[in-house]
Design an enzyme around this catalytic site. Structure first.
Site, PDB file in Angstrom:
ATOM      1  N   ARG A 224      64.968  51.170  20.017  1.00  0.00           N
ATOM      2  CA  ARG A 224      64.989  52.387  19.190  1.00  0.00           C
ATOM      3  C   ARG A 224      66.389  52.992  19.107  1.00  0.00           C
ATOM      4  O   ARG A 224      66.545  54.224  19.037  1.00  0.00           O
ATOM      5  CB  ARG A 224      64.002  53.435  19.712  1.00  0.00           C
ATOM      6  CG  ARG A 224      62.549  53.034  19.626  1.00  0.00           C
ATOM      7  CD  ARG A 224      61.641  54.188  20.020  1.00  0.00           C
ATOM      8  NE  ARG A 224      60.257  53.752  20.173  1.00  0.00           N
ATOM      9  CZ  ARG A 224      59.399  54.250  21.038  1.00  0.00           C
ATOM     10  NH1 ARG A 224      59.768  55.226  21.853  1.00  0.00           N
ATOM     11  NH2 ARG A 224      58.163  53.799  21.108  1.00  0.00           N
TER      12      ARG A 224
ATOM     13  N   ARG B 277      65.738  59.200  16.193  1.00  0.00           N
ATOM     14  CA  ARG B 277      65.811  60.655  16.062  1.00  0.00           C
ATOM     15  C   ARG B 277      66.798  61.332  17.002  1.00  0.00           C
ATOM     16  O   ARG B 277      67.124  62.512  16.803  1.00  0.00           O
ATOM     17  CB  ARG B 277      64.423  61.262  16.277  1.00  0.00           C
ATOM     18  CG  ARG B 277      63.455  60.996  15.145  1.00  0.00           C
ATOM     19  CD  ARG B 277      62.081  61.546  15.456  1.00  0.00           C
ATOM     20  NE  ARG B 277      61.428  60.780  16.516  1.00  0.00           N
ATOM     21  CZ  ARG B 277      60.312  61.178  17.127  1.00  0.00           C
ATOM     22  NH1 ARG B 277      59.760  62.336  16.819  1.00  0.00           N
ATOM     23  NH2 ARG B 277      59.759  60.421  18.056  1.00  0.00           N
TER      24      ARG B 277
ATOM     25  N   ARG C 132      66.858  60.336   7.225  1.00  0.00           N
ATOM     26  CA  ARG C 132      65.397  60.380   7.077  1.00  0.00           C
ATOM     27  C   ARG C 132      64.980  61.537   6.170  1.00  0.00           C
ATOM     28  O   ARG C 132      64.066  61.389   5.358  1.00  0.00           O
ATOM     29  CB  ARG C 132      64.725  60.508   8.451  1.00  0.00           C
ATOM     30  CG  ARG C 132      63.213  60.616   8.340  1.00  0.00           C
ATOM     31  CD  ARG C 132      62.517  60.410   9.647  1.00  0.00           C
ATOM     32  NE  ARG C 132      61.101  60.738   9.566  1.00  0.00           N
ATOM     33  CZ  ARG C 132      60.213  60.463  10.498  1.00  0.00           C
ATOM     34  NH1 ARG C 132      60.582  59.841  11.594  1.00  0.00           N
ATOM     35  NH2 ARG C 132      58.949  60.806  10.356  1.00  0.00           N
TER      36      ARG C 132
ATOM     37  N   ASP D 126      58.992  49.127  11.381  1.00  0.00           N
ATOM     38  CA  ASP D 126      57.926  49.610  12.249  1.00  0.00           C
ATOM     39  C   ASP D 126      57.033  48.435  12.612  1.00  0.00           C
ATOM     40  O   ASP D 126      56.897  47.481  11.837  1.00  0.00           O
ATOM     41  CB  ASP D 126      57.108  50.697  11.549  1.00  0.00           C
ATOM     42  CG  ASP D 126      56.191  51.423  12.520  1.00  0.00           C
ATOM     43  OD1 ASP D 126      56.687  52.310  13.236  1.00  0.00           O
ATOM     44  OD2 ASP D 126      54.995  51.087  12.571  1.00  0.00           O
TER      45      ASP D 126
ATOM     46  N   TYR E 171      45.887  49.438  17.434  1.00  0.00           N
ATOM     47  CA  TYR E 171      46.051  50.466  16.404  1.00  0.00           C
ATOM     48  C   TYR E 171      45.039  50.266  15.280  1.00  0.00           C
ATOM     49  O   TYR E 171      44.507  51.244  14.725  1.00  0.00           O
ATOM     50  CB  TYR E 171      47.466  50.429  15.837  1.00  0.00           C
ATOM     51  CG  TYR E 171      48.517  50.975  16.775  1.00  0.00           C
ATOM     52  CD1 TYR E 171      48.728  52.344  16.897  1.00  0.00           C
ATOM     53  CD2 TYR E 171      49.296  50.124  17.547  1.00  0.00           C
ATOM     54  CE1 TYR E 171      49.689  52.846  17.755  1.00  0.00           C
ATOM     55  CE2 TYR E 171      50.266  50.608  18.410  1.00  0.00           C
ATOM     56  CZ  TYR E 171      50.451  51.974  18.517  1.00  0.00           C
ATOM     57  OH  TYR E 171      51.404  52.474  19.377  1.00  0.00           O
TER      58      TYR E 171
END
Length: 356
Positions: free
Chosen positions: A27, A31, A40, A77, A154
Site C-alpha cells: 500500500r 492515503r 483521489r 484493488d 468477500y
C-alpha cells in the site's frame, strides 16, 4: 525489453547477490500521502481512480518521487475480479468494500462467469501498460491479485467480516459449492495475472489476507491448494527475464514450510513471525519478504531505526530478503517516518551483504 536501472528487488527474489537489501511497502501508494488524497479527490472515488489509467499511474509513481523505493506496485484493488463477475462492487465510507449480490448457494456460484482480463478487466491492463511505460525501467513493476480464498470471503459475506459466517457455513455444509467457487476464481486469477505479465508486470504477488482464519487442514484444502494451482498456471518468463511470484498469507507463519513447496519464488511474512524462524522453516527454498509491524511507523525515528536493525539481524547475512512491512501501511502514518524507515534499510543493510 527496457533495461532495468534498478533490479535489486528481482535479484533478491532470485536469491542472487545484492549490495543491500531492497525495500518497498505494501500500500505504498495510498492515503498517508497528501498527493494521493489530492489525486483521489480529482478522480471522484476509489474505483474511478482505479479505472483511469493516467491517474492510476500518477498515484503509483507518487511514492517513488518521495522515497528511494526498489519496486512499484500496480495501483488497483484485489476485488476487481469479483466485480468483473457481476457482483456489484461498491464502497461505503468507513465500512470498506461491499457487494450488492453476495453468493450464498451453489446456483449462485454456477452462474458466475470467468471474466476476460482484456475485456471486463481491460482498465487494469491499460493501467499496467501506462505505468510500465512511465517507469521507463526505473524499478520493476509488481502486478497482483487476491487469493481465491480471500476473494471468496468477500463474495460470500458481501463485504468484510469478523466471523466469516456465510463462507464457513458454505465450507462446512456444502464444501463442493465452495470448491467450485475457488476453482473458478483460481482460473480467473491465472488469466488475470498472465494478462498483467503480457502487458508489462515484471513480478507478481498473491495476497491471501484471510487465510489465517482457517484451521491447518482447511488452509491446505481451501487456500494453499488453489494458490498452488495458480502458481503452476502462470507465465513465469517474459521479455527474456523470469517473472517471480510471491505468496503472502497474513497470520500464516505456521504454514511457511508448506507454502514454500507451492512452486513460488518468495513468501511474504507478517510481523508475528521472526525472519530467523521463517528462514529456518523455508530452508533456502524461497526468498522472504517482510516484516516490520506497520504500527512501528507511529514510533519515534530512533525506535524505527532500531527495529530496522533488529529485523535485518533476524534475517542475517546473504541475499533472499526483500524488506517490507508485515502488511499494508496505515493511512494516518507520518510520511516523514516512512522516509526514516526506507533510509534506515539502505543505511544498515549493506553490512549483511558484504562478501556474499
Amino acid at each position: 525489453m527496457t533495461d532495468l536501472k534498478n533490479d535489486l528487488y528481482l535479484r533478491a527474489l532470485a536469491k542472487q547477490p545484492v549490495p543491500r537489501t531492497p525495500v518497498w511497502m505494501m500500500r505504498q501508494a495510498g492515503r498517508y500521502l497528501p498527493e494521493y488524497r489530492a489525486t483521489r479527490a480529482k478522480a471522484g472515488d476509489f474505483m474511478s481512480l482505479c479505472r483511469n489509467a493516467e491517474l492510476a499511474c500518477e498515484v503509483t509513481l507518487q511514492p517513488l518521487e518521495r522515497y528511494p523505493l526498489d519496486a512499484a506496485i500496480l495501483f488497483s484493488d484485489i476485488l476487481t475480479i469479483p466485480d468483473a463477475m457481476g457482483l456489484g462492487l461498491y464502497f461505503e465510507t468507513g465500512e470498506g468494500p461491499k457487494f450488492e449480490r453476495p453468493l450464498r448457494s451453489m446456483s449462485d456460484i454456477e452462474k458466475l462467469p470467468v471474466p476476460d482480463p482484456e475485456d471486463e478487466l481491460g482498465y487494469v491492463m491499460n493501467a499496467v501498460k501506462t505505468i510500465r511505460g512511465a517507469l521507463d525501467g526505473r524499478v520493476p513493476l509488481i502486478g497482483f491479485s487476491g487469493s481465491p480464498w480471500t476473494l471468496a470471503t468477500y463474495m460470500c459475506e458481501g463485504g468484510s467480516s469478523k466471523t466469516f459466517r456465510y463462507t464457513k457455513e458454505l465450507m462446512y455444509r456444502h464444501p463442493e459449492a465452495l470448491h467450485l467457487l475457488l476453482d473458478k476464481l483460481a482460473d480467473s486469477v491465472i488469466d488475470y495475472l498472465n494478462a498483467q505479465v503480457a502487458n508489462g508486470a515484471q513480478s507478481l504477488m498473491i495476497f491471501d489476507t484471510w487465510g489465517g482464519v482457517l484451521t491447518p487442514r482447511d488452509y491446505k484444502a481451501f487456500s494453499l491448494f488453489y494458490m498452488t494451482k495458480i502458481v503452476a498456471g502462470l507465465n513465469r518468463e517474459n521479455e527474456g527475464r523470469k517473472v517471480p511470484v510471491t505468496l503472502f498469507t497474513k497470520n500464516g507463519g505456521q504454514w511457511l514450510d508448506q507454502m514454500a513447496r507451492s512452486g513460488c519464488d518468495a513468501l511474504g511474512v507478517d510481523w508475528t513471525t521472526d525472519l530467523e524462524t521463517a528462514r529456518t522453516l523455508v530452508d533456502g527454498q524461497v526468498a522472504l519478504q517482510g516484516n516490520m509491524d506497520p504500527s512501528m511507523l507511529y514510533g519515534t525515528p530512533e525506535r524505527i531505526r532500531e527495529e530496522v536493525k533488529r529485523i535485518l539481524k533476524s534475517y542475517g547475512k546473504g541475499s533472499g530478503h526483500v524488506f517490507n512491512l508485515g502488511h499494508g501501511i496505515h493511512p494516518d502514518i507520518d510520511p516523514e517516518n516512512v522516509r526514516v524507515f526506507i533510509d534506515s534499510v539502505a543505511e544498515f543493510s549493506a553490512q549483511y551483504h558484504q562478501g556474499c
